[in-house]
Structure formats: structure tokens, C-alpha cells
Design an enzyme around this catalytic site. Structure first.
Site, PDB file in Angstrom:
ATOM      1  N   GLU A 226       0.823  -1.222   0.000  1.00  0.00           N
ATOM      2  CA  GLU A 226       0.000   0.000   0.000  1.00  0.00           C
ATOM      3  C   GLU A 226       0.852   1.266   0.000  1.00  0.00           C
ATOM      4  O   GLU A 226       1.641   1.504   0.919  1.00  0.00           O
ATOM      5  CB  GLU A 226      -0.926   0.003   1.220  1.00  0.00           C
ATOM      6  CG  GLU A 226      -1.805   1.250   1.305  1.00  0.00           C
ATOM      7  CD  GLU A 226      -2.682   1.277   2.556  1.00  0.00           C
ATOM      8  OE1 GLU A 226      -2.576   0.354   3.396  1.00  0.00           O
ATOM      9  OE2 GLU A 226      -3.462   2.238   2.693  1.00  0.00           O
ATOM     10  N   LYS A 228       1.374   5.545  -0.244  1.00  0.00           N
ATOM     11  CA  LYS A 228       0.763   6.717   0.392  1.00  0.00           C
ATOM     12  C   LYS A 228       1.436   7.979  -0.130  1.00  0.00           C
ATOM     13  O   LYS A 228       2.584   7.949  -0.550  1.00  0.00           O
ATOM     14  CB  LYS A 228       0.925   6.587   1.907  1.00  0.00           C
ATOM     15  CG  LYS A 228       0.326   7.704   2.696  1.00  0.00           C
ATOM     16  CD  LYS A 228       0.105   7.285   4.135  1.00  0.00           C
ATOM     17  CE  LYS A 228      -0.400   8.465   4.933  1.00  0.00           C
ATOM     18  NZ  LYS A 228      -0.998   8.060   6.192  1.00  0.00           N
ATOM     19  N   ASP A 259      -5.531   2.981  -1.513  1.00  0.00           N
ATOM     20  CA  ASP A 259      -6.298   3.634  -0.454  1.00  0.00           C
ATOM     21  C   ASP A 259      -6.789   4.949  -1.040  1.00  0.00           C
ATOM     22  O   ASP A 259      -5.988   5.764  -1.524  1.00  0.00           O
ATOM     23  CB  ASP A 259      -5.398   3.861   0.776  1.00  0.00           C
ATOM     24  CG  ASP A 259      -6.156   4.461   1.952  1.00  0.00           C
ATOM     25  OD1 ASP A 259      -6.868   5.460   1.748  1.00  0.00           O
ATOM     26  OD2 ASP A 259      -6.006   3.950   3.070  1.00  0.00           O
ATOM     27  N   HIS A 262      -5.040   8.237  -0.336  1.00  0.00           N
ATOM     28  CA  HIS A 262      -3.586   8.331  -0.487  1.00  0.00           C
ATOM     29  C   HIS A 262      -3.126   8.938  -1.801  1.00  0.00           C
ATOM     30  O   HIS A 262      -2.044   8.634  -2.297  1.00  0.00           O
ATOM     31  CB  HIS A 262      -2.969   6.942  -0.310  1.00  0.00           C
ATOM     32  CG  HIS A 262      -3.039   6.450   1.096  1.00  0.00           C
ATOM     33  ND1 HIS A 262      -2.391   5.338   1.540  1.00  0.00           N
ATOM     34  CD2 HIS A 262      -3.667   6.963   2.182  1.00  0.00           C
ATOM     35  CE1 HIS A 262      -2.631   5.142   2.827  1.00  0.00           C
ATOM     36  NE2 HIS A 262      -3.414   6.118   3.232  1.00  0.00           N
ATOM     37  N   HIS A 286      -8.606   0.233  -0.168  1.00  0.00           N
ATOM     38  CA  HIS A 286      -8.925   0.758   1.156  1.00  0.00           C
ATOM     39  C   HIS A 286      -9.862   1.924   0.900  1.00  0.00           C
ATOM     40  O   HIS A 286      -9.416   3.007   0.529  1.00  0.00           O
ATOM     41  CB  HIS A 286      -7.657   1.249   1.877  1.00  0.00           C
ATOM     42  CG  HIS A 286      -6.988   0.177   2.676  1.00  0.00           C
ATOM     43  ND1 HIS A 286      -5.937   0.430   3.511  1.00  0.00           N
ATOM     44  CD2 HIS A 286      -7.246  -1.142   2.769  1.00  0.00           C
ATOM     45  CE1 HIS A 286      -5.558  -0.702   4.088  1.00  0.00           C
ATOM     46  NE2 HIS A 286      -6.336  -1.672   3.650  1.00  0.00           N
ATOM     47  N   ASP A 294      -5.466  12.965   3.966  1.00  0.00           N
ATOM     48  CA  ASP A 294      -5.863  11.586   4.248  1.00  0.00           C
ATOM     49  C   ASP A 294      -6.518  11.528   5.630  1.00  0.00           C
ATOM     50  O   ASP A 294      -6.002  10.920   6.555  1.00  0.00           O
ATOM     51  CB  ASP A 294      -4.598  10.715   4.186  1.00  0.00           C
ATOM     52  CG  ASP A 294      -4.872   9.262   4.509  1.00  0.00           C
ATOM     53  OD1 ASP A 294      -6.005   8.809   4.276  1.00  0.00           O
ATOM     54  OD2 ASP A 294      -3.946   8.580   4.977  1.00  0.00           O
ATOM     55  N   ASP A 296      -9.260  10.204   6.719  1.00  0.00           N
ATOM     56  CA  ASP A 296      -9.968   8.986   7.120  1.00  0.00           C
ATOM     57  C   ASP A 296     -11.342   9.247   7.714  1.00  0.00           C
ATOM     58  O   ASP A 296     -11.698   8.688   8.746  1.00  0.00           O
ATOM     59  CB  ASP A 296      -9.090   8.155   8.078  1.00  0.00           C
ATOM     60  CG  ASP A 296      -7.903   7.542   7.350  1.00  0.00           C
ATOM     61  OD1 ASP A 296      -8.137   6.736   6.442  1.00  0.00           O
ATOM     62  OD2 ASP A 296      -6.743   7.883   7.677  1.00  0.00           O
ATOM     63  N   ASP A 326     -11.171   1.554   5.160  1.00  0.00           N
ATOM     64  CA  ASP A 326     -10.094   2.081   6.007  1.00  0.00           C
ATOM     65  C   ASP A 326     -10.386   3.525   6.387  1.00  0.00           C
ATOM     66  O   ASP A 326     -10.088   4.447   5.629  1.00  0.00           O
ATOM     67  CB  ASP A 326      -8.743   1.979   5.284  1.00  0.00           C
ATOM     68  CG  ASP A 326      -7.601   2.454   6.178  1.00  0.00           C
ATOM     69  OD1 ASP A 326      -7.834   2.662   7.380  1.00  0.00           O
ATOM     70  OD2 ASP A 326      -6.472   2.618   5.673  1.00  0.00           O
TER      71      ASP A 326
HETATM   72  C1  RNT Z   1      -2.385   4.648   6.597  1.00  0.00           C
HETATM   73  C2  RNT Z   1      -2.877   3.514   5.782  1.00  0.00           C
HETATM   74  C3  RNT Z   1      -3.063   2.221   6.504  1.00  0.00           C
HETATM   75  C4  RNT Z   1      -3.699   2.392   7.852  1.00  0.00           C
HETATM   76  C5  RNT Z   1      -4.072   1.105   8.532  1.00  0.00           C
HETATM   77  C6  RNT Z   1      -4.333   1.294   9.980  1.00  0.00           C
HETATM   78  O1  RNT Z   1      -2.443   5.850   5.963  1.00  0.00           O
HETATM   79  O2  RNT Z   1      -4.060   3.872   5.150  1.00  0.00           O
HETATM   80  O3  RNT Z   1      -3.780   1.333   5.702  1.00  0.00           O
HETATM   81  O4  RNT Z   1      -4.833   3.187   7.794  1.00  0.00           O
HETATM   82  O5  RNT Z   1      -3.132   0.165   8.274  1.00  0.00           O
HETATM   83 ZN    ZN Z   2      -5.092   2.302   4.070  1.00  0.00          ZN
END
Ligand code: RNT
Ligand code: ZN
Length: 419
Positions: A226, A228, A259, A262, A286, A294, A296, A326
């Protein structure tokens, strides 16, 4: 809602959709197969159970808010997940992080973690008809620092390599036990707050570490990497950037995790799907909602999610895309946060599955662009909601806003007593 009203609305919807060449039953059958991987960390603001009082969250991520009632131990977390599950149509998965292991009150360092620390989770998941996914945890640890797998310090690097190798073995056990591959995600926060003159070095080290981690072939887990854009306090450089992991994934046949928080805010994650599918075995998502960064936030049914779902269904790739959630919002009822985000994601996929794609494609092939645009506009207002309500009713979960009362009841009886 009354059953006969629900049925009437559904029948009308089925007819409207049939008129544009869409079979609603077929769409529902496909939606039922879509399992979301629910992230365990919304229940407790990414705290985990490694230390009795939880370590401060590090690694450039942040959960803001102080809503009462977060899960404080495995039992509470499991109860919360079962409550969420009871409010979602379909069958779903649970994604665990290493710090959520069952450490029995003892401190087990990250380079000592064993499958036995997840035996309880594996048994519980089997009892409750949930499949597990897994994540290594690079953050919230004294050795997290700014660099882990990309650290120039060999001791630090080896520590995190050992951790990640062990996490793959835990995922392997989960996959074996559930008879379905465990999706094992690797995200590390490695980066730098200010200008670095060692970008190439850090990325070379990250590549070397990954090569070492993946050197053992496993059958029951699937590796995901993953990327970012940046983390808080690590704004100038991210070792695991999108270019880095896309190139690594394509050349090593690894699953790339996208994600949705990201990327640059004006970048379309949806548009990446039909590109990546040509070069990668599978994709992991995600699903998140970035607000300015980011952040969330809880996923809602917005254009970003709709576009993403549509690009997946248009590419007929539901079986090659794993859909995980996520986000972590600590400012509202956490159970409600799960249900809103999961249902929004399912609704987006339902709308995508109900798209009159054959007709739209026929217009496009004939060069009828007015007709294509007109139908795209009309499709937005077709009665997908009646199909969604029927899906919930058939799955014996609350229809429409009725889940709000269930979340409130759980808060009154359970989470508000956690003081
Ligand atoms: C962080 C990533 C990652 C986390 C989790 C907790 O920016 O998105 O996936 O959110 O692993
Ligand atoms: Zn993530």
C-alpha cells in the site's frame, strides 16, 4: 417499511430497469457476493491490545475525536463487530492488524509475534462466519521512528523484516484455517518530515527488505503493498510512494492496495482501476474519505465511490478487486461509523451493477454521444434505492434508516456503559 410497500416499490424498480436492459435480480446476486473487508481499527481508534493502556498512535496517522465507548479489549471489539455485521446485508470479512493479537496480558514484541496469538481470533471468526484478512503494524512502537523497512540502520530494518515475515506466516495460518486466502496488507509509514538527500537509498532499502520478506512463497495468503502520498510529520518524502509500489507490484506480481485517501485530492482513483487491471494480478482497495488530506472520514455515498465502483463493474472485475474499508473517526458513534461506511460502499456497488451498460455502450459505439450522456444522467435517478431496500429486507437486516435505532440501542445498552 411495510412489506407490501417495499414489494411494490421493488416491482416498479425492476420494470424501470428492465426497460433499459438491466436485470435487477442479476445485480442483487452479484452484490450478495461482494464481501467487504471490515477494518477492525474503527472500533478503537487504531489502539490495539499490545499494551494495557495503548501506545500513542504514530506513523503519520491520526484519529481525532473523543466519543465515548471505544472497544477496550478483544471481547468488546468482537461484540462491536458482530453488532456491525448484524446491520449489514451480505457476508463480510474482518481485517486485523498485528497489534490486535491476543497477548494474554503479556507484552509480545513485534518480532516475536506468533500464529498462536491469533488462534482465538481464527476460532471466533469461524464460529461467526467471518473470514479474516491481516496487516503488519509498523506504527505506534518505540522502534517505529520515521523509517522501518527503509531504515539505514540494519538492526531496525531486521527487526521490521522479522515482524513482517511473521505477519505473513500468521496470514498463512488464517488463510489455511478458513479455506480462503487471507489478504495480507503491508503499509509502512517510512518517510521524512523535511527534505532528504537520500531518496534513492531509502527506496533501495525498502525494495531489498520487501524482497527478503517475500522470499518465502506461501499458498494461503496474498501479499498486498500500500502506497501513500504523505503522513503527518512526514510531509516531504514517502519511501513507499505510488510509483514505487506500482512498479514493485507489476514486476513482482503483487497486489497493489489503493487507499482512496492516499492520492492528490484531484486525482481519480477510479481511473486507475482499468489501467492497473491490465498489469497486476488483483487490486486491494482501502475505501476511505479524505477531506483536504488523508483524514480517514467515514465513507459516504459520493461521486468518488460511485466512480470507483463503476470502473470495477465496467471492467467486469469484481472477482479481481478486494474491497476493504479504512477510516477511523473517533468523533461519532463508532458502530454507526462502520455501518454508514459499509452500507455506502455496498450502495455504490449496487448502483454500478444496475448501470444500463449495454445500452450505454451501444450509444457509444454508434457515436451517439448525446444519447449516452442523456442516459447517464437519467440512470442517476433510476430507483436503485427500492432495489437496495429489497436487498436489506431479504437479508433480514434493517431497511433504510431503521438501523439508526439499532445503533442507538447498542449504545444505550453496551457502549455507553464502557466507563
Ligand atoms: C495509513 C494507511 C493504513 C492504515 C491502517 C491502519 O495511511 O491507510 O492502511 O490506515 O493500516
Ligand atoms: Zn489504508
Amino acid at each position: 417499511m411495510k412489506q407490501d410497500l417495499l414489494q411494490k416499490a421493488f416491482d416498479i424498480a425492476a420494470e424501470r430497469y428492465a426497460a433499459v436492459g438491466v436485470n435487477v435480480e442479476r445485480a442483487l446476486a452479484q452484490l450478495k457476493k461482494l464481501s467487504l473487508s471490515l477494518h477492525c481499527w474503527q472500533a478503537d481508534d487504531v489502539t490495539g491490545f499490545e499494551r494495557p493502556d495503548g501506545a500513542p498512535l504514530s506513523g503519520g496517522i491520526q484519529a481525532t475525536g473523543n466519543y465515548p465507548g471505544k472497544a477496550r479489549n478483544i471481547e468488546e471489539l468482537q461484540a462491536d463487530i458482530l453488532e456491525v455485521k448484524s446491520l449489514l446485508p451480505g457476508s463480510h470479512r474482518l481485517s486485523l492488524h498485528e497489534i490486535y493479537g491476543d497477548f494474554n496480558g503479556r507484552f509480545v514484541d513485534r518480532n516475536r509475534v506468533e500464529p498462536e496469538h491469533f488462534a482465538g481470533w481464527i476460532a471466533w471468526a469461524a464460529e461467526n462466519d467471518l473470514k479474516l484478512d491481516f496487516n503488519s503494524t509498523s506504527f505506534s512502537h518505540p522502534r517505529s521512528g520515521d523509517l522501518t523497512l527503509a531504515s539505514p540502520d540494519k538492526g531496525t530494518r531486521d527487526f521490521w523484516i522479522e515482524h513482517t515475515k511473521r505477519c505473513r506466516l500468521i496470514a498463512e495460518e488464517m488463510g489455511k484455517a478458513q479455506g480462503d486466502p487471507c489478504i495480507m496488507n503491508i503499509w509502512v509509514h517510512d518517510g521524512s518530515k523535511d527534505i532528504t538527500v537520500n531518496r534513492f537509498l531509502y527506496r533501495s532499502l525498502l525494495k531489498e527488505s520487501l524482497d527478503e520478506i517475500f522470499s518465502i512463497p506461501l499458498d494461503h495468503e496474498r501479499d498486498c503493498i500500500e502506497a501513500k502520498l504523505f503522513g503527518i510529520g512526514l510531509e516531504s518524502f514517502t519511501a513507499g510512494s505510488y510509483d514505487f509500489y506500482l512498479a514493485y507490484g507489476a514486476s513482482h506480481r503483487k497486489i497493489v492496495t489503493l487507499d482512496t485517501g492516499h492520492f492528490h485530492l484531484t486525482e481519480s482513483v477510479a481511473d486507475k482501476i482499468p489501467a492497473l487491471l491490465l498489469f497486476l494480478p488483483e487490486i486491494m482497495l482501502h475505501v476511505s474519505r479524505p477531506i483536504r488530506w488523508d483524514s480517514d472520514h467515514v465513507v459516504i455515498l459520493n461521486d468518488d465511490i460511485l466512480d470507483l465502483a463503476k470502473e470495477i463493474t465496467r471492467a467486469d472485475a469484481l472477482d479481481r478487486v478486494h474491497v476493504g474499508l479504512d477510516y477511523f473517526d473517533a468523533s461519532i458513534n463508532r458502530i454507526g461509523a462502520y455501518v454508514i461506511g459499509a452500507r455506502a460502499t455496498q450502495k455504490a456497488f449496487l448502483q454500478a451493477l444496475l448501470e444500463p451498460i449495454d445500452l450505454l455502450r451501444a450509444h457509444e459505439t454508434s457515436g451517439n454521444y448525446f444519447e449516452r450522456l442523456a442516459l447517464l444522467e437519467e440512470a442517476k435517478a433510476l430507483p436503485w434505492n427500492a432495489v437496495w431496500d429489497m436487498f436489506c429486507a431479504r437479508e433480514n437486516v434493517p431497511v433504510g434508516e431503521a438501523f439508526i435505532a439499532d445503533v442507538q440501542r447498542y449504545e444505550r445498552d453496551i457502549t455507553s456503559r464502557r466507563i
